[in-house]
Design an enzyme around this catalytic site. Sequence first.
Site, mmCIF file in Angstrom:
data_model
loop_
_atom_site.group_PDB
_atom_site.id
_atom_site.type_symbol
_atom_site.label_atom_id
_atom_site.label_comp_id
_atom_site.label_asym_id
_atom_site.label_seq_id
_atom_site.Cartn_x
_atom_site.Cartn_y
_atom_site.Cartn_z
ATOM 1 N N ASP A 84 -5.476 1.720 10.689
ATOM 2 C CA ASP A 84 -6.882 1.424 10.979
ATOM 3 C C ASP A 84 -6.953 1.046 12.471
ATOM 4 O O ASP A 84 -6.972 1.929 13.329
ATOM 5 C CB ASP A 84 -7.277 0.271 10.032
ATOM 6 N N ASP A 87 -6.031 -0.580 -1.983
ATOM 7 C CA ASP A 87 -6.652 -1.508 -2.925
ATOM 8 C C ASP A 87 -7.969 -2.082 -2.435
ATOM 9 O O ASP A 87 -8.331 -1.977 -1.266
ATOM 10 C CB ASP A 87 -5.709 -2.686 -3.181
ATOM 11 N N GLU A 132 3.354 4.338 6.019
ATOM 12 C CA GLU A 132 2.195 3.475 5.772
ATOM 13 C C GLU A 132 1.146 4.242 4.977
ATOM 14 O O GLU A 132 1.009 5.465 5.127
ATOM 15 C CB GLU A 132 1.562 3.041 7.104
ATOM 16 N N ASP A 133 0.388 3.532 4.170
ATOM 17 C CA ASP A 133 -0.720 4.184 3.463
ATOM 18 C C ASP A 133 -1.875 4.476 4.402
ATOM 19 O O ASP A 133 -2.496 5.531 4.318
ATOM 20 C CB ASP A 133 -1.186 3.333 2.268
ATOM 21 N N VAL A 140 -11.852 2.661 1.497
ATOM 22 C CA VAL A 140 -11.210 3.639 0.623
ATOM 23 C C VAL A 140 -10.195 2.954 -0.288
ATOM 24 O O VAL A 140 -9.523 2.008 0.108
ATOM 25 C CB VAL A 140 -10.523 4.771 1.420
ATOM 26 N N GLY A 171 0.781 -1.232 0.000
ATOM 27 C CA GLY A 171 0.000 0.000 0.000
ATOM 28 C C GLY A 171 0.812 1.282 0.000
ATOM 29 O O GLY A 171 0.403 2.280 -0.589
HETATM 30 C C1 PRP Z 1 -3.107 -2.219 5.352
HETATM 31 C C2 PRP Z 1 -2.171 -1.070 5.676
HETATM 32 C C3 PRP Z 1 -1.603 -1.475 7.004
HETATM 33 C C4 PRP Z 1 -2.738 -2.243 7.653
HETATM 34 C C5 PRP Z 1 -3.433 -1.334 8.621
HETATM 35 O O1 PRP Z 1 -2.363 -3.248 4.784
HETATM 36 O O2 PRP Z 1 -1.187 -0.892 4.692
HETATM 37 O O3 PRP Z 1 -0.447 -2.276 6.865
HETATM 38 O O4 PRP Z 1 -3.647 -2.627 6.600
HETATM 39 O O5 PRP Z 1 -4.436 -2.035 9.325
HETATM 40 P P1 PRP Z 1 -4.483 -2.065 10.914
HETATM 41 O O6 PRP Z 1 -4.151 -0.689 11.415
HETATM 42 O O7 PRP Z 1 -5.915 -2.455 11.219
HETATM 43 O O8 PRP Z 1 -3.518 -3.096 11.403
HETATM 44 P P2 PRP Z 1 -3.005 -4.451 3.961
HETATM 45 O O9 PRP Z 1 -3.021 -5.667 4.849
HETATM 46 O O10 PRP Z 1 -4.336 -4.038 3.393
HETATM 47 O O11 PRP Z 1 -1.947 -4.729 2.819
HETATM 48 P P3 PRP Z 1 -1.492 -3.785 1.582
HETATM 49 O O12 PRP Z 1 -0.620 -2.711 2.145
HETATM 50 O O13 PRP Z 1 -0.735 -4.709 0.692
HETATM 51 O O14 PRP Z 1 -2.726 -3.230 0.923
#
Ligand code: PRP
Length: 186
Positions: free
Chosen positions: A110, A166, A106-107, A160, A49
């Site tokens: 959450d 994604d 980080e993108d 989003v 991300g």
């Molecule tokens: C997303 C984002 C963080 C994580 C945040 O990654 O990049 O790493 O989720 O979530 P949290 O705060 O609830 O732990 P994802 O697993 O979607 O992988 P990606 O970066 O490849 O899209």
Amino acid sequence: MTEKTLPAYRPGRILFSKGEIDARVRELAGGIAAETCGGGLLAVGILNGAAIFLSDLVRCMPPELDVQIDFMSISSYGSATRTSGTVRILKDLGGDIAGRDVLVVEDIIDTGLTLSHLLDVLRTRRPASLRTCVLLDKSTRREAAVKVDYCGFTVPDAFVIGYGLDCAGKWRHLSDIRTAEPWTAE
Ligand code: PRP
């Protein structure tokens, strides 16, 4: 007619335009650069991300700042909609971070479980400093206390996509950030 599997979601309304993102990324880069001392900065993007955000962020940093980049790929244990906070490292950093000023990029944050656990792992490697920069913060969903040093935008609890984010691997290439809307066949 061949039966096709329609995607469950499609791009919806724009939350942040390309122009808004560009301006905010420039501001973030300026703030980070101003608070980075002479030793330089190792910016660590968390794949997949953060790849696009990190690429834009470091290119807004001044040429006199010693900026290096690296990436980690992690897999979070948990269900499809919820991370457990225990991460498995799929691709680790290329070098030692002891004594380095590290910025984790980080993108989105959450629950905070992923970043919280990742920071615990990186702290054991004894960096000189460990800062965090997230483009989007879904702060209402937080379960783990994480210090976010630089934040692009706070977002509501919506699905989003775009600018690295994604939906089942799609829409990362959008230059703006949008909601993902349930697909309804016409
Ligand atoms: C997303 C984002 C963080 C994580 C945040 O990654 O990049 O790493 O989720 O979530 P949290 O705060 O609830 O732990 P994802 O697993 O979607 O992988 P990606 O970066 O490849 O899209």
